[in-house]
Each structure stands twice: as C-alpha cells, then as structure tokens.
Scaffold this active site. Sequence first.
Site, PDB file in Angstrom:
ATOM      1  N   HIS A 148       0.700  -1.545   0.192  1.00 17.26           N
ATOM      2  CA  HIS A 148       0.328   0.027   0.013  1.00 17.26           C
ATOM      3  C   HIS A 148       1.095   1.433  -0.621  1.00 17.26           C
ATOM      4  CE1 HIS A 148      -3.154  -2.906   0.733  1.00 17.26           C
ATOM      5  NE2 HIS A 148      -3.967  -2.227   1.013  1.00 17.26           N
ATOM      6  N   LYS A 152      -0.924   4.809   4.776  1.00 16.56           N
ATOM      7  CA  LYS A 152      -1.956   3.743   5.530  1.00 16.56           C
ATOM      8  C   LYS A 152      -1.451   4.264   6.867  1.00 16.56           C
ATOM      9  CE  LYS A 152      -4.142  -0.220   4.842  1.00 16.56           C
ATOM     10  NZ  LYS A 152      -5.901  -0.090   5.011  1.00 16.56           N
TER      11      LYS A 152
HETATM   12  N1  LIG Z   1     -13.693  -0.868   1.961  1.00 15.86           N
HETATM   13  C1  LIG Z   1     -12.112  -0.173   0.513  1.00 15.86           C
HETATM   14  O1  LIG Z   1     -12.494  -0.981  -0.560  1.00 15.86           O
HETATM   15  C2  LIG Z   1     -10.755   0.964   1.240  1.00 15.86           C
HETATM   16  C3  LIG Z   1     -10.987   1.011   2.035  1.00 15.86           C
HETATM   17  N2  LIG Z   1     -10.476   2.065   2.403  1.00 15.86           N
HETATM   18  C4  LIG Z   1     -10.343   2.229   4.032  1.00 15.86           C
HETATM   19  O2  LIG Z   1     -11.055   3.978   4.434  1.00 15.86           O
HETATM   20  C5  LIG Z   1     -10.745   4.571   5.314  1.00 15.86           C
HETATM   21  C6  LIG Z   1     -10.456   5.498   4.558  1.00 15.86           C
HETATM   22  O3  LIG Z   1      -9.103   5.613   3.897  1.00 15.86           O
HETATM   23  P1  LIG Z   1      -8.197   6.905   2.749  1.00 15.86           P
HETATM   24  O4  LIG Z   1      -9.780   7.335   3.058  1.00 15.86           O
HETATM   25  O5  LIG Z   1      -7.034   6.934   2.171  1.00 15.86           O
HETATM   26  O6  LIG Z   1      -8.060   7.761   4.574  1.00 15.86           O
HETATM   27  P2  LIG Z   1      -8.009   9.160   5.105  1.00 15.86           P
HETATM   28  O7  LIG Z   1      -6.934   9.553   6.100  1.00 15.86           O
HETATM   29  O8  LIG Z   1      -7.636  10.010   3.283  1.00 15.86           O
HETATM   30  O9  LIG Z   1      -9.564   9.848   4.686  1.00 15.86           O
HETATM   31  C7  LIG Z   1     -10.446   9.923   6.076  1.00 15.86           C
HETATM   32  C8  LIG Z   1     -10.872  10.370   6.507  1.00 15.86           C
HETATM   33  O10 LIG Z   1     -11.933  10.541   7.944  1.00 15.86           O
HETATM   34  C9  LIG Z   1     -11.746  11.453   8.638  1.00 15.86           C
HETATM   35  N3  LIG Z   1     -12.419  11.913   9.419  1.00 15.86           N
HETATM   36  C10 LIG Z   1     -11.687  11.755  10.485  1.00 15.86           C
HETATM   37  N4  LIG Z   1     -12.511  11.541  12.090  1.00 15.86           N
HETATM   38  C11 LIG Z   1     -13.497  11.476  11.739  1.00 15.86           C
HETATM   39  C12 LIG Z   1     -15.139  11.644  12.153  1.00 15.86           C
HETATM   40  N5  LIG Z   1     -14.946  10.950  13.206  1.00 15.86           N
HETATM   41  N6  LIG Z   1     -16.610  11.777  11.016  1.00 15.86           N
HETATM   42  C13 LIG Z   1     -15.877  12.208   9.726  1.00 15.86           C
HETATM   43  N7  LIG Z   1     -14.633  11.711   8.994  1.00 15.86           N
HETATM   44  C14 LIG Z   1     -14.070  11.761   9.766  1.00 15.86           C
HETATM   45  C15 LIG Z   1     -10.316  12.733   8.653  1.00 15.86           C
HETATM   46  O11 LIG Z   1     -10.795  13.345   8.360  1.00 15.86           O
HETATM   47  C16 LIG Z   1     -10.330  12.123   6.773  1.00 15.86           C
HETATM   48  O12 LIG Z   1     -11.007  13.082   6.056  1.00 15.86           O
HETATM   49  C17 LIG Z   1      -8.888   3.640   5.322  1.00 15.86           C
HETATM   50  O13 LIG Z   1      -9.241   2.411   7.139  1.00 15.86           O
HETATM   51  C18 LIG Z   1      -8.780   2.775   4.673  1.00 15.86           C
HETATM   52  O14 LIG Z   1      -7.913   1.528   4.726  1.00 15.86           O
HETATM   53  C19 LIG Z   1      -9.747   2.565   1.612  1.00 15.86           C
HETATM   54  C20 LIG Z   1      -9.974   1.963   0.578  1.00 15.86           C
HETATM   55  C21 LIG Z   1     -10.275   1.453   0.165  1.00 15.86           C
HETATM   56  O1  LIG Z   2      -5.562   1.999   3.048  1.00 20.01           O
HETATM   57  C1  LIG Z   2      -5.842   1.967   1.812  1.00 20.01           C
HETATM   58  O2  LIG Z   2      -6.001   2.407   1.013  1.00 20.01           O
HETATM   59  C2  LIG Z   2      -6.832   0.472   1.924  1.00 20.01           C
HETATM   60  N1  LIG Z   2      -7.461  -0.250   2.531  1.00 20.01           N
HETATM   61  C3  LIG Z   2      -8.681  -1.081   2.552  1.00 20.01           C
HETATM   62  C4  LIG Z   2      -7.541  -2.372   3.033  1.00 20.01           C
HETATM   63  O3  LIG Z   2      -7.291  -2.253   4.163  1.00 20.01           O
HETATM   64  O4  LIG Z   2      -8.164  -3.072   2.598  1.00 20.01           O
HETATM   65  C5  LIG Z   2      -8.425  -1.567   1.351  1.00 20.01           C
HETATM   66  C6  LIG Z   2      -7.563  -0.977   0.081  1.00 20.01           C
HETATM   67  O5  LIG Z   2      -6.958  -1.896   0.385  1.00 20.01           O
HETATM   68  C7  LIG Z   2      -6.625  -0.267   0.017  1.00 20.01           C
END
Ligand SMILES: NC(=O)C1=CN([C@@H]2O[C@H](COP(=O)(O)OP(=O)(O)OC[C@H]3O[C@@H](n4cnc5c(N)ncnc54)[C@H](O)[C@@H]3O)[C@@H](O)[C@H]2O)C=CC1
Ligand SMILES: O=C(O)C1=N[C@H](C(=O)O)C[C@H](O)C1
Length: 262
Positions: A148, A152
Amino acid sequence: MNLVTNQTTTPLKVAVLGAAGRMGQTVCAAVDGAPDLELVARVDAGDDVAAVVRESGADVAIDFTVPSVTETNVHAALDAGAHVVVGTTGWDDDSRGRVSEHLERLAQAGTPRGVLIAPNFGLSAVLAMTFAAKAARYFESVEVIELHHPDKVDAPSGTARHTAHAIAAARAEAGVAPSPDATETGWEARGADVEGVRVHAVRLRGLVAHEEILFGNTGEQLSIRQDSFDRVSFMPGVLLAVREVVSRPGLTVGLEKVLDLS
Ligand SMILES: NC(=O)C1=CN([C@@H]2O[C@H](COP(=O)(O)OP(=O)(O)OC[C@H]3O[C@@H](n4cnc5c(N)ncnc54)[C@H](O)[C@@H]3O)[C@@H](O)[C@H]2O)C=CC1
Ligand SMILES: O=C(O)C1=N[C@H](C(=O)O)C[C@H](O)C1
C-alpha cells in the site's frame, strides 16, 4: 458487476462520512455522477454525524473514515435512520457483534436497517480473495503480501486480514496442516500471524492498494495478484453496495456476498 440502475425511481439520498479524505473525495464524485443517487451531505471530523445524517434525510451513509471512529459513526448513522455502507478498516468480531445487536433492536422496533461492511470494494480484490479461498486447501504453504501507499495508518490491511481469515477457514475445514516453517530465530522478519497465515505489509510511495497471495507445493507455485492503481477502482463496488444495502436488513460482511461469490 451489474450497475444497471432504475432511473424512474426517486434517487437514494447519500451522506458521505470522511468526505474530505482520499476515499471520501472519490466517493463524493462517484455519488454525484450517479443518476440514481443524490449526495446530500459531506461529513468529516468535527461534524455531529447523527445530526447531519438526520437533517440531510440520507437513506444511506457511506463511511470511509479511520478505524478509531468508524464503529461510533455506524451507530450514529443508524440512530439517525440511515442504512450504512462501510469501507473503513479496523473491524473485529466484537465491533461487528455490537452492530448486529443494534440492527436487531432496530428490526424489533419495526425500523429494519442494513449495514454492509466490505474490507475491499475493488472487483479484482474481491475475486482474488475468492480464488484464494478456493485454492487454499490444495497447497501445503500459503503466505499473503499486501502492498500500500505509505499514508495508510493500519497494517496489515483489512483486505489481507479478510483474505487470511477465508484461507484459514478453508484449510481448517479441509483439515490441512499449518504451512511448514523451520524458522527458529528472526520471527520479526516473517510477517504477522493472522489466524496461522503469515501476512507481510509493504508501504511504498507510488503504490495505491495491492495484494498477492502465494501458494506452494513441492515443484509448483500459484500466485494470485490484484492491483488497484487508482481509487476509482473501488467505486463500482461502493455504488453497488449503496443500492443493495437498502434491501438487505441486518449485517452483511464482504462484497462477495452481494456478488454471489461466497
Ligand atoms: N473498503 C475499501 O475498498 C477501501 C477501504 N479503505 C479504507 O478506508 C479508510 C479511509 O481511507 P482513506 O480515505 O485513504 O483515509 P484518509 O485519511 O484519506 O481519510 C479519512 C477521513 O476521515 C476523516 N475523519 C476522521 N475522523 C472522522 C469522524 N469522526 N467523522 C467523520 N470523518 C472523520 C478524516 O478527517 C479524513 O478526511 C481506511 O480505513 C482505509 O483502509 C480505503 C480504500 C478502499
Ligand atoms: O488504506 C487503503 O488505501 C486501503 N485500505 C483497505 C484495506 O486496508 O484493505 C482496502 C484497500 O486495500 C485500500
């Protein structure tokens, strides 16, 4: 993925939690561009999730925040009357159990709601996990490598944990022995032990989200690899989940359930 939509119905109202984040911004754009969905709220840190979701009239809240707040957000969005789609990582049996109990209380009160938690919404990742679970019983050795971007905050990835869990379950059901490993020293170099499956986490500038599952027998190897090069790869799965969750009361874990892959 079937993304055919019925444009004659009223658009589903959607609130995005974590709207300012990497995923949140991409999700807002995808919802905005979907003719059957209406983006009614962008919520981020400091906002009152329950109040904003309730006042916006959102049918569905989508959570892409951080592991430390996602469960609280889900309960708040449910209390505000919304169904919830969750992409944030950090869930375990206890937190999922509390959401299931909340959903049971809502169903008993006559207001059934759905929550869909998926560790990965990318089709390539969902298929890689599915194929890995199928292959798991046929190989002596298995290891998972997730790769990643370095921003992250959690490791191993939620996807890798989900993959390892499915592999471990398939091997346990088939009575397969643990992967052979003669390591006596230097265990810190052997990755995390997730239910008996070694998981290695790489963090490298330039990467987005990638996973490789390695299987080995004497004289042969199977590698299953998936790559998300751009966060738009998660969007068809997220939008599918939004459309599905409103007619799936209770807790659904994994997009493979929606895609009939499990
Ligand atoms: N299921 C999937 O397909 C995917 C999952 N993810 C996961 O999604 C999550 C977010 O990833 P990113 O966008 O890269 O992180 P990021 O750090 O860019 O965004 C997180 C956002 O949440 C906000 N935040 C923090 N506390 C909050 C609250 N109490 N209420 C509302 N907003 C709040 C932050 O200010 C930030 O804007 C991670 O856990 C990541 O692993 C990421 C990509 C794909
Ligand atoms: O943090 C990310 O970027 C991602 N988080 C998810 C994970 O922890 O599996 C999904 C994807 O891999 C991207």
